[in-house]
Design a protein around this motif. Structure first.
Motif, mmCIF file in Angstrom:
data_model
loop_
_atom_site.group_PDB
_atom_site.id
_atom_site.type_symbol
_atom_site.label_atom_id
_atom_site.label_comp_id
_atom_site.label_asym_id
_atom_site.label_seq_id
_atom_site.Cartn_x
_atom_site.Cartn_y
_atom_site.Cartn_z
ATOM 1 N N MET A 1 91.358 13.484 -1.106
ATOM 2 C CA MET A 1 91.097 12.049 -1.135
ATOM 3 C C MET A 1 90.891 11.609 -2.578
ATOM 4 S SD MET A 1 90.577 9.063 0.114
ATOM 5 C CE MET A 1 90.872 9.537 1.810
ATOM 6 N N ASN A 2 91.701 10.663 -3.013
ATOM 7 C CA ASN A 2 91.636 10.200 -4.388
ATOM 8 C C ASN A 2 90.672 9.027 -4.532
ATOM 9 O OD1 ASN A 2 93.354 7.603 -3.954
ATOM 10 N ND2 ASN A 2 94.624 9.252 -3.107
ATOM 11 N N ASN A 3 90.216 8.796 -5.754
ATOM 12 C CA ASN A 3 89.228 7.749 -6.008
ATOM 13 C C ASN A 3 89.774 6.354 -5.736
ATOM 14 O OD1 ASN A 3 87.199 9.544 -6.750
ATOM 15 N ND2 ASN A 3 87.860 9.588 -8.883
ATOM 16 N N PHE A 4 91.068 6.165 -5.966
ATOM 17 C CA PHE A 4 91.666 4.851 -5.679
ATOM 18 C C PHE A 4 91.433 4.480 -4.218
ATOM 19 C CE2 PHE A 4 95.053 2.245 -3.972
ATOM 20 C CZ PHE A 4 95.183 1.222 -4.911
ATOM 21 N N VAL A 18 83.206 9.218 3.573
ATOM 22 C CA VAL A 18 84.388 9.679 2.842
ATOM 23 C C VAL A 18 83.987 10.500 1.617
ATOM 24 C CG1 VAL A 18 86.370 8.902 1.486
ATOM 25 C CG2 VAL A 18 85.870 7.834 3.675
ATOM 26 N N ARG A 19 82.970 10.038 0.899
ATOM 27 C CA ARG A 19 82.477 10.813 -0.242
ATOM 28 C C ARG A 19 81.910 12.159 0.214
ATOM 29 N NH1 ARG A 19 78.089 7.850 -3.116
ATOM 30 N NH2 ARG A 19 78.244 9.634 -4.549
ATOM 31 N N LEU A 20 81.253 12.181 1.360
ATOM 32 C CA LEU A 20 80.722 13.429 1.904
ATOM 33 C C LEU A 20 81.861 14.378 2.265
ATOM 34 C CD1 LEU A 20 78.420 15.207 2.890
ATOM 35 C CD2 LEU A 20 78.356 13.862 5.015
ATOM 36 N N LEU A 21 82.910 13.845 2.862
ATOM 37 C CA LEU A 21 84.075 14.680 3.189
ATOM 38 C C LEU A 21 84.692 15.282 1.927
ATOM 39 C CD1 LEU A 21 86.059 12.829 6.007
ATOM 40 C CD2 LEU A 21 84.969 15.076 6.124
ATOM 41 N N LYS A 22 84.728 14.493 0.874
ATOM 42 C CA LYS A 22 85.273 15.001 -0.386
ATOM 43 C C LYS A 22 84.430 16.167 -0.897
ATOM 44 C CE LYS A 22 86.925 13.436 -4.901
ATOM 45 N NZ LYS A 22 87.069 12.291 -5.830
ATOM 46 N N GLU A 23 83.121 16.036 -0.791
ATOM 47 C CA GLU A 23 82.226 17.116 -1.209
ATOM 48 C C GLU A 23 82.376 18.341 -0.308
ATOM 49 O OE1 GLU A 23 80.407 17.370 -3.855
ATOM 50 O OE2 GLU A 23 80.803 15.361 -4.589
ATOM 51 N N ALA A 35 72.733 15.702 -0.163
ATOM 52 C CA ALA A 35 71.843 14.533 -0.259
ATOM 53 C C ALA A 35 71.654 14.112 -1.711
ATOM 54 C CB ALA A 35 70.505 14.846 0.398
ATOM 55 N N ASP A 36 71.489 15.074 -2.596
ATOM 56 C CA ASP A 36 71.314 14.763 -4.011
ATOM 57 C C ASP A 36 72.576 14.134 -4.598
ATOM 58 O OD1 ASP A 36 68.734 15.705 -3.984
ATOM 59 O OD2 ASP A 36 69.239 17.674 -4.831
ATOM 60 N N LYS A 37 73.725 14.685 -4.275
ATOM 61 C CA LYS A 37 74.985 14.194 -4.836
ATOM 62 C C LYS A 37 75.294 12.774 -4.366
ATOM 63 C CE LYS A 37 77.569 18.344 -6.064
ATOM 64 N NZ LYS A 37 77.930 17.845 -7.411
ATOM 65 N N LEU A 38 74.948 12.465 -3.112
ATOM 66 C CA LEU A 38 75.246 11.142 -2.567
ATOM 67 C C LEU A 38 74.070 10.177 -2.684
ATOM 68 C CD1 LEU A 38 77.624 12.852 -1.423
ATOM 69 C CD2 LEU A 38 77.505 11.429 0.631
ATOM 70 N N PRO A 75 90.703 21.802 5.530
ATOM 71 C CA PRO A 75 91.600 20.673 5.226
ATOM 72 C C PRO A 75 92.125 19.978 6.479
ATOM 73 C CG PRO A 75 92.099 22.536 3.806
ATOM 74 C CD PRO A 75 91.102 23.030 4.825
ATOM 75 N N GLN A 76 92.459 20.750 7.516
ATOM 76 C CA GLN A 76 92.985 20.145 8.748
ATOM 77 C C GLN A 76 91.936 19.254 9.420
ATOM 78 O OE1 GLN A 76 94.482 22.929 11.618
ATOM 79 N NE2 GLN A 76 95.180 21.347 13.036
ATOM 80 N N ASN A 77 90.702 19.750 9.502
ATOM 81 C CA ASN A 77 89.642 18.951 10.112
ATOM 82 C C ASN A 77 89.291 17.741 9.257
ATOM 83 O OD1 ASN A 77 89.282 20.462 12.442
ATOM 84 N ND2 ASN A 77 87.860 21.881 11.460
ATOM 85 N N LYS A 78 89.300 17.928 7.950
ATOM 86 C CA LYS A 78 89.042 16.804 7.049
ATOM 87 C C LYS A 78 90.076 15.703 7.275
ATOM 88 C CE LYS A 78 89.599 15.351 2.314
ATOM 89 N NZ LYS A 78 90.261 15.665 1.047
ATOM 90 N N TYR A 79 91.333 16.079 7.434
ATOM 91 C CA TYR A 79 92.405 15.103 7.651
ATOM 92 C C TYR A 79 92.149 14.287 8.915
ATOM 93 C CZ TYR A 79 97.116 13.238 8.311
ATOM 94 O OH TYR A 79 98.182 12.400 8.495
ATOM 95 N N GLN A 80 91.794 14.957 10.005
ATOM 96 C CA GLN A 80 91.544 14.257 11.271
ATOM 97 C C GLN A 80 90.337 13.325 11.164
ATOM 98 O OE1 GLN A 80 93.583 14.278 13.849
ATOM 99 N NE2 GLN A 80 94.926 15.691 12.736
ATOM 100 N N LEU A 81 89.314 13.761 10.463
ATOM 101 C CA LEU A 81 88.134 12.920 10.270
ATOM 102 C C LEU A 81 88.471 11.700 9.405
ATOM 103 C CD1 LEU A 81 85.465 15.706 9.680
ATOM 104 C CD2 LEU A 81 85.621 14.208 11.688
ATOM 105 N N MET A 82 89.285 11.917 8.389
ATOM 106 C CA MET A 82 89.685 10.816 7.527
ATOM 107 C C MET A 82 90.475 9.774 8.304
ATOM 108 S SD MET A 82 88.681 10.532 4.433
ATOM 109 C CE MET A 82 89.899 9.265 4.130
ATOM 110 N N LEU A 83 91.355 10.209 9.170
ATOM 111 C CA LEU A 83 92.133 9.266 9.985
ATOM 112 C C LEU A 83 91.217 8.374 10.808
ATOM 113 C CD1 LEU A 83 95.164 11.336 11.346
ATOM 114 C CD2 LEU A 83 95.176 9.565 9.586
ATOM 115 N N LYS A 84 90.191 8.976 11.378
ATOM 116 C CA LYS A 84 89.250 8.214 12.198
ATOM 117 C C LYS A 84 88.500 7.183 11.360
ATOM 118 C CE LYS A 84 86.691 7.174 15.772
ATOM 119 N NZ LYS A 84 87.244 6.310 16.854
ATOM 120 N N ILE A 85 88.037 7.578 10.175
ATOM 121 C CA ILE A 85 87.282 6.654 9.330
ATOM 122 C C ILE A 85 88.192 5.531 8.816
ATOM 123 C CG2 ILE A 85 85.793 6.438 7.303
ATOM 124 C CD1 ILE A 85 85.164 9.433 7.619
#
Length: 264
Positions: A1-4, A18-23, A35-38, A75-85
């Motif tokens: 996931m890119n910053n744009f 989305v930021r959590l998924l990136k982490e 928690a600290d990062k976000l 990566p596969q699960n991240k993709y499915q979660l991203m689609l939902k968000i």
């Protein structure tokens, strides 16, 4: 996931997820680190993990080391979660419809996302604040994207390019393999010099805008640098053939060829 793309998650909860998924896509971390990062509480991270589990069971992988629990996501699960968000974020709904149809009845946004008029107004203000960076603006009603045609196209170019991993802007007339193959055959050095995906999406945006009745008008300065050589004339013929064959677009203005050739 890119910053744009992350910037277009205006909803605070979606933006955080989305930021959590990136982490989660990097090395495993414990809840305290997330928690600290976000800059949120550990309870908020747990609630987001619970949301992920509801959407995609077993999406979050847990490992234990030295009595600490670490979390990551494939990566596969991240993709499915991203689609939902993405489906839950109004900005993508808005731009998908505006790209395809040029305007959008605001009541569709209100009913789809259960927005009150005041919530919608705040959301639109935040989205327009982001769009200032691209010199375009959303105006009511119906909702339309305003700005110069050059700025609108440049914005959509970026949006389609950076969201290409996800099926947001699906086009039934996806003949683009033929498009790239034709350019590779006729202009191998041209294709080798540029990202083929950027060329592809610039063309996709251009023909879509043309089909909606929008033509580009360049200034003399913007036309500078294009040498009307044999390659340019051949390039024009290829573009004219493809737009006529697949999109029934005839007699394109000269500025359309200049725009595409110069900015590809």
């Amino acid at each position: 996931m890119n910053n744009f793309l992350i910037d277009f998650f205006i909803n605070k909860s979606n933006h955080r997820k989305v930021r959590l998924l990136k982490e989660l896509s990097t090395e495993p971390k414990d809840i305290e680190t997330f928690a600290d990062k976000l800059a949120v509480s550990k309870e908020t991270i747990r609630k987001d993990f619970s949301y992920f589990a509801d959407v995609q069971p077993d999406a979050i992988i847990k490992t234990t080391e030295l009595n600490k629990v670490f979390y990551t996501c494939s990566p596969q699960n991240k993709y499915q979660l991203m689609l939902k968000i993405i489906q839950e974020e109004p900005s993508f709904f808005i731009f998908k419809h505006l790209f395809s149809h040029d305007k959008l009845d605001v009541t569709k946004i209100l009913t789809t996302f259960f927005f009150s008029e005041s919530t919608y107004a705040r959301y639109l203000k935040a989205l327009n604040h982001l769009l200032c960076s691209y010199s375009v603006k959303l105006k009511n009603n119906p909702l339309i994207l305003t700005g110069s045609e050059l700025n609108i196209r440049n914005f959509y170019n970026k949006l389609l390019y950076f969201s290409r991993e996800y099926p947001i802007f699906v086009n039934d007339l996806f003949f683009y393999d033929d498009f790239i193959a034709s350019l590779k055959e006729q202009f191998p050095s041209y294709i080798a010099s540029y990202d083929a995906n950027k060329i592809l999406y610039r063309f996709k945006v251009s023909v879509k805008r043309l089909s909606l009745g929008h033509t580009i008008h360049l200034s003399d300065k913007q036309r500078e640098g294009i040498v009307r050589c044999d390659d340019y004339e051949l390039f024009k013929k290829q573009i004219a053939r493809l737009t006529k064959q697949y999109f029934q677009l005839h007699d394109l203005p000269e500025d359309e060829f200049v725009f595409f050739y110069r900015h590809a």
